[in-house]
Design a protein around this motif. Structure first.
Motif, PDB file in Angstrom:
ATOM      1  N   ILE A 117      40.549  46.792  37.813  1.00  0.00           N
ATOM      2  CA  ILE A 117      40.951  45.911  36.483  1.00  0.00           C
ATOM      3  C   ILE A 117      41.614  45.279  37.224  1.00  0.00           C
ATOM      4  O   ILE A 117      40.962  44.069  36.607  1.00  0.00           O
ATOM      5  N   PHE A 118      42.742  45.188  37.746  1.00  0.00           N
ATOM      6  CA  PHE A 118      43.261  44.051  38.713  1.00  0.00           C
ATOM      7  C   PHE A 118      42.596  42.911  39.368  1.00  0.00           C
ATOM      8  O   PHE A 118      41.727  41.852  39.224  1.00  0.00           O
ATOM      9  N   LEU A 119      42.095  43.877  39.952  1.00  0.00           N
ATOM     10  CA  LEU A 119      40.564  42.988  41.353  1.00  0.00           C
ATOM     11  C   LEU A 119      39.419  43.076  40.802  1.00  0.00           C
ATOM     12  O   LEU A 119      38.712  41.298  40.605  1.00  0.00           O
ATOM     13  N   GLU A 120      39.068  43.103  39.918  1.00  0.00           N
ATOM     14  CA  GLU A 120      37.273  42.585  38.824  1.00  0.00           C
ATOM     15  C   GLU A 120      38.668  40.678  38.344  1.00  0.00           C
ATOM     16  O   GLU A 120      37.818  39.775  38.336  1.00  0.00           O
ATOM     17  N   THR A 121      39.436  40.876  38.430  1.00  0.00           N
ATOM     18  CA  THR A 121      40.523  39.770  37.504  1.00  0.00           C
ATOM     19  C   THR A 121      39.372  38.621  38.136  1.00  0.00           C
ATOM     20  O   THR A 121      39.544  37.628  38.076  1.00  0.00           O
ATOM     21  N   VAL A 122      40.188  39.441  39.729  1.00  0.00           N
ATOM     22  CA  VAL A 122      40.214  38.206  41.084  1.00  0.00           C
ATOM     23  C   VAL A 122      38.716  37.941  40.775  1.00  0.00           C
ATOM     24  O   VAL A 122      38.033  36.806  41.075  1.00  0.00           O
ATOM     25  N   ALA A 123      37.549  39.317  41.062  1.00  0.00           N
ATOM     26  CA  ALA A 123      36.408  38.794  42.157  1.00  0.00           C
ATOM     27  C   ALA A 123      35.750  37.988  40.801  1.00  0.00           C
ATOM     28  O   ALA A 123      34.512  37.887  41.556  1.00  0.00           O
ATOM     29  N   GLY A 124      35.582  37.714  39.754  1.00  0.00           N
ATOM     30  CA  GLY A 124      35.809  37.198  38.372  1.00  0.00           C
ATOM     31  C   GLY A 124      35.492  35.370  38.729  1.00  0.00           C
ATOM     32  O   GLY A 124      34.608  34.880  38.920  1.00  0.00           O
ATOM     33  N   VAL A 125      36.227  35.200  39.173  1.00  0.00           N
ATOM     34  CA  VAL A 125      36.256  33.390  39.672  1.00  0.00           C
ATOM     35  C   VAL A 125      35.666  32.595  40.930  1.00  0.00           C
ATOM     36  O   VAL A 125      35.317  31.965  40.608  1.00  0.00           O
ATOM     37  N   PRO A 126      35.093  33.665  41.809  1.00  0.00           N
ATOM     38  CA  PRO A 126      34.303  32.742  43.036  1.00  0.00           C
ATOM     39  C   PRO A 126      32.976  32.216  42.717  1.00  0.00           C
ATOM     40  O   PRO A 126      33.178  31.448  42.721  1.00  0.00           O
ATOM     41  N   GLY A 127      32.363  33.064  41.696  1.00  0.00           N
ATOM     42  CA  GLY A 127      31.345  32.647  41.155  1.00  0.00           C
ATOM     43  C   GLY A 127      31.221  31.565  39.803  1.00  0.00           C
ATOM     44  O   GLY A 127      30.714  30.882  39.825  1.00  0.00           O
ATOM     45  N   MET A 128      32.068  32.048  39.143  1.00  0.00           N
ATOM     46  CA  MET A 128      32.292  30.291  38.587  1.00  0.00           C
ATOM     47  C   MET A 128      33.042  29.540  39.181  1.00  0.00           C
ATOM     48  O   MET A 128      32.297  28.894  38.780  1.00  0.00           O
TER      49      MET A 128
ATOM     50  N   GLU B 165      26.361  36.405  38.808  1.00  0.00           N
ATOM     51  CA  GLU B 165      27.597  37.143  39.630  1.00  0.00           C
ATOM     52  C   GLU B 165      28.781  37.467  39.104  1.00  0.00           C
ATOM     53  O   GLU B 165      29.503  38.238  38.889  1.00  0.00           O
ATOM     54  N   ALA B 166      29.281  35.827  38.839  1.00  0.00           N
ATOM     55  CA  ALA B 166      30.939  35.830  37.821  1.00  0.00           C
ATOM     56  C   ALA B 166      30.363  36.389  36.825  1.00  0.00           C
ATOM     57  O   ALA B 166      31.503  37.359  36.323  1.00  0.00           O
ATOM     58  N   GLU B 167      29.799  36.418  35.253  1.00  0.00           N
ATOM     59  CA  GLU B 167      29.558  36.950  34.552  1.00  0.00           C
ATOM     60  C   GLU B 167      28.811  39.042  34.798  1.00  0.00           C
ATOM     61  O   GLU B 167      30.300  39.531  33.936  1.00  0.00           O
ATOM     62  N   ASN B 168      28.838  39.459  35.932  1.00  0.00           N
ATOM     63  CA  ASN B 168      28.665  40.384  36.758  1.00  0.00           C
ATOM     64  C   ASN B 168      30.547  41.014  36.563  1.00  0.00           C
ATOM     65  O   ASN B 168      30.773  42.437  36.151  1.00  0.00           O
ATOM     66  N   GLU B 169      30.885  40.225  37.151  1.00  0.00           N
ATOM     67  CA  GLU B 169      32.217  41.130  37.370  1.00  0.00           C
ATOM     68  C   GLU B 169      32.839  40.723  36.469  1.00  0.00           C
ATOM     69  O   GLU B 169      33.818  42.015  36.198  1.00  0.00           O
ATOM     70  N   ARG B 170      33.288  39.840  35.477  1.00  0.00           N
ATOM     71  CA  ARG B 170      33.449  40.025  34.315  1.00  0.00           C
ATOM     72  C   ARG B 170      33.139  40.897  33.487  1.00  0.00           C
ATOM     73  O   ARG B 170      34.345  42.524  32.227  1.00  0.00           O
ATOM     74  N   MET B 171      31.744  41.330  33.270  1.00  0.00           N
ATOM     75  CA  MET B 171      31.435  43.410  32.302  1.00  0.00           C
ATOM     76  C   MET B 171      31.795  43.969  33.476  1.00  0.00           C
ATOM     77  O   MET B 171      32.328  45.116  32.376  1.00  0.00           O
ATOM     78  N   HIS B 172      32.221  44.238  34.555  1.00  0.00           N
ATOM     79  CA  HIS B 172      33.116  45.458  35.200  1.00  0.00           C
ATOM     80  C   HIS B 172      34.529  45.262  34.383  1.00  0.00           C
ATOM     81  O   HIS B 172      34.906  46.309  34.331  1.00  0.00           O
ATOM     82  N   LEU B 173      34.916  44.092  34.088  1.00  0.00           N
ATOM     83  CA  LEU B 173      36.745  44.463  33.362  1.00  0.00           C
ATOM     84  C   LEU B 173      36.087  44.758  32.655  1.00  0.00           C
ATOM     85  O   LEU B 173      37.704  45.873  32.492  1.00  0.00           O
ATOM     86  N   LEU B 174      35.858  44.443  31.637  1.00  0.00           N
ATOM     87  CA  LEU B 174      35.322  44.480  30.175  1.00  0.00           C
ATOM     88  C   LEU B 174      35.170  45.786  30.119  1.00  0.00           C
ATOM     89  O   LEU B 174      35.810  46.527  29.190  1.00  0.00           O
ATOM     90  N   THR B 175      33.948  46.621  30.715  1.00  0.00           N
ATOM     91  CA  THR B 175      33.977  47.686  31.173  1.00  0.00           C
ATOM     92  C   THR B 175      34.988  49.151  31.530  1.00  0.00           C
ATOM     93  O   THR B 175      35.878  49.886  30.453  1.00  0.00           O
TER      94      THR B 175
END
Length: 340
Positions: free
Chosen positions: A156-167, A194-204
């Motif tokens: 959860i924590f890392l996906e909040t970070v991973a969604g930043v670079p693409g956006m 990429e950013a949206e994909n990481e966000r969906m990881h987080l929401l999952t």
């Protein structure tokens, strides 16, 4: 049953067919109105056939229905007069392009590493290794036995970070395209996907655990720092930023591979049969019996894709064409399922 295409960006007319976009696909409908031949008459002489009235031409056209969600749920009429499908249930599909993996694909992912070439690559790689060591230490992930709670906190924590670079990168390239009044050569779409994909990881993952106030506060602080640092770094040197993300995704693939090992042979065996959240089944188009192991396989495949994309973008100049823009995975490809 009409064949489908993946291009959803335009309505195109071809000889004998009308191609109409729908949610995530295109529908081809044969149209006699576009195939009826009329004799060439440059002099304006009569051809011996009366011209059809507008009403008659309209009657010749086939009835076309449109199932795009924003036309279903809106009271507005379609600008082309296309009828809506009637439905009692609200329908939602993620409008962003994303990969739907086959079983062979998710099981073929391997750990890879791109050797650092030069100072910029070395700086990016060192920053990622330092960040991983610091996070693993402060979160206590590297101490003791791995547990479902530890894995979910980390993910959860890392996906909040991973969604930043693409956006961030997509936004900066978007603004650059506006300033220069020139094409972006396909980078923006891939970065936003990429950013949206990481966000969906987080929401999952948050469907499995809801973080507390302290956790959420640390996310806000980390996002504020990382977003601004990455923003400035991308303005100065986009290449090093993409290399950084490539190395970051290498670590993500390692982490999810280790989690799969723990599921198969260690303390996470309960995830072999624990059901995946419905949001994951819908997003990756998995079977209804998909498990947490299937979810981790899909997430790891996504991370491996981001790894390879960013390492490739790091090799390109800003004005070169993004080679991935025409290589999207078809959304109707068979999804992976729980091994027999």
């Amino acid at each position: 049953h009409a064949p489908t295409l993946t291009d959803t960006t335009m309505i195109r007319y071809s000889l004998g067919n009308i191609i109409i976009p729908r949610a995530g696909a295109m529908m081809i409908v044969h149209s006699p109105a576009f195939t009826s031949a009329r004799p060439h008459n440059p002099a304006g002489r009569s051809t011996g056939r009366p011209m059809s009235s507008a009403a008659e031409q309209t009657q010749q056209r086939p009835k076309i229905v449109h199932d795009m969600v924003h036309f279903k749920t809106s009271t507005n009429k379609h600008p082309l007069g296309v009828e809506k499908l009637s439905s009692d249930k609200q329908v939602w599909q993620n409008p962003m392009q994303h990969s739907v993996w086959t079983e062979d694909e998710v099981n073929s992912i391997e750990k890879t590493h791109v050797e650092a070439k030069g100072i910029a690559d070395f700086v990016a790689y060192s920053a990622v290794k330092l960040a991983r060591w610091g996070f693993d230490t402060l979160s206590l992930y590297r101490f003791g036995t791995v547990t479902p709670d530890k894995v979910l906190n980390r993910a959860i924590f890392l996906e909040t970070v991973a969604g930043v670079p693409g956006m961030c990168a997509g936004m900066l390239r978007h603004l650059r395209s506006l300033r220069r009044m020139d094409r972006d050569h396909g980078w923006i779409h891939t970065l936003l996907e990429e950013a949206e994909n990481e966000r969906m990881h987080l929401l999952t993952f948050v469907k499995l655990k809801q973080p507390g106030p302290l956790f959420r506060s640390s996310v806000v602080l980390t996002q504020g720092i990382f977003m601004n640092v990455f923003f400035l770094a991308y303005l100065i040197n986009p290449t090093i930023c993409h290399r950084f993300v490539g190395y970051l995704e290498e670590e993500a693939v390692k982490t999810y591979t280790d989690i799969l090992t723990a599921i198969d042979h260690g303390p996470l065996e309960e995830w072999q049969t624990a059901p995946a959240p419905q949001i994951a089944i819908d997003y990756w188009k998995m079977q209804s019996t998909a498990t947490m192991r299937d979810l981790i396989l899909a997430v790891r495949a996504d991370e491996a894709n981001h790894r390879d994309v960013n390492h490739t973008l790091a090799e390109l100049k800003p004005d070169q064409v993004n080679p991935f823009v025409f290589e999207h995975v078809l959304s109707d490809k068979p999804a992976h399922s729980t091994p027999g």
